[in-house]
Design an enzyme around this catalytic site. Structure first.
Site, short mmCIF file in Angstrom:
data_model
loop_
_atom_site.label_atom_id
_atom_site.label_comp_id
_atom_site.label_asym_id
_atom_site.label_seq_id
_atom_site.Cartn_x
_atom_site.Cartn_y
_atom_site.Cartn_z
N ASP A 1 -60.76 98.44 -48.47
CA ASP A 1 -61.33 97.75 -49.78
C ASP A 1 -62.84 98.19 -49.77
O ASP A 1 -63.56 98.23 -48.54
CB ASP A 1 -61.24 96.25 -49.72
CG ASP A 1 -59.67 96.15 -49.61
OD1 ASP A 1 -58.99 96.72 -50.55
OD2 ASP A 1 -59.40 94.96 -49.30
N1 URA Z 1 -56.44 95.05 -45.58
C1 URA Z 1 -57.14 94.36 -46.58
O1 URA Z 1 -56.95 93.47 -47.23
N2 URA Z 1 -58.12 95.23 -47.03
C2 URA Z 1 -58.23 96.64 -46.37
O2 URA Z 1 -59.50 97.06 -46.68
C3 URA Z 1 -57.68 96.80 -45.56
C4 URA Z 1 -56.64 95.91 -45.18
#
Ligand code: URA
Length: 247
Positions: A109
């Protein structure tokens, strides 16, 4: 292989641009400037420099990036700059054509930091991101609320997320602080850590709450700062495939 073709294969532009770089005296092998575009070299193991920057010849590129916060893992980002802007142009342009350059192995993310792998080897990307291969990934989580044993047990036993009735469970979960966890996952579902924390009644802290510290047995090096990248060594590639002792 001709030096102009070597440069072309490594993402330095069209053959004409590569020949131009050579003719202008921008390309060297060792301390020798190579002015003849057709000069032959054994590509494997070659180190060359372009405008003073040294490059290894690599048939396929494998790298790690310390992803900083505020970057999207997309080639066409919506809100934040793309992680691809953190890489030098030749690495983004390797291979030429529409699907040029390295691609991230899975996505983090925009607000997640940490270890991200990139490559232009389609088979490697597929193997690493395929759910069948279960490559463990370790996330350091800072939660909004204190973590308790009941939450840890639920994460280990499995929680149901809204898009799949089959529970997902953490392969390992260790409390590292009052509101902190080290969580190992072997799948890569969308927002998985955030959704798993929400499913046990907690939440990932919005700023600095999620950091990927490890993939397989490959640990993000402490001296690779946010925004920096480096080539993966043969040892790193072996470590990625190996299962960490903690799982
Ligand atoms: N899980 C999440 O919620 N976000 C990420 O970026 C990676 C794993």
């Amino acid at each position: 292989m001709q030096i102009q073709d070597i440069l072309f294969s490594q993402g330095f532009g069209t053959r004409r641009i590569c020949a131009g770089l050579i003719q202008q005296g921008f390309v060297a092998v060792g301390h020798e400037i190579i002015a003849e575009p057709a000069m032959e070299f054994i590509a494997e193991g070659l180190r060359f420099s372009v405008q003073g920057v040294e490059w290894p010849y690599v048939e396929k590129a494998y790298l790690m990036l310390h992803k900083p916060a505020g970057h999207e893992c997309s080639q066409k980002p919506g809100m934040y700059p793309s992680i691809y802007t953190l890489l030098p142009a030749p690495i983004r342009q390797r291979g030429g054509g529409a699907a040029a350059g390295v691609q991230a192995v899975g996505r983090l993310d925009q607000d997640t930091t940490g270890l991200l792998l990139l490559s232009d080897d389609g088979k490697f990307i597929h193997r690493m991101s395929s759910p069948r291969h279960h490559v463990p990934k370790v996330y350091e989580v800072t939660a909004k609320h204190p973590v308790d044993d009941a939450q840890i047990q639920k994460l280990l036993k499995g929680v149901v997320l809204d898009d799949d009735p089959k529970p997902v469970r953490a392969a390992a979960c260790r409390q590292t602080g009052a509101s902190q966890l080290s969580l190992t996952l072997t799948e890569g579902k969308y927002h998985q850590v955030k959704r798993m924390l929400a499913a046990v009644g907690n939440r990932v802290e919005e700023v600095g709450g999620l950091h990927r510290s490890q993939i397989g047995a490959l640990v993000l090096p402490g001296d690779l700062l946010p925004g920096q990248w480096r080539w993966l060594s043969t040892d790193d590639l072996q470590a990625i495939a190996a299962t960490p002792a903690a799982v």
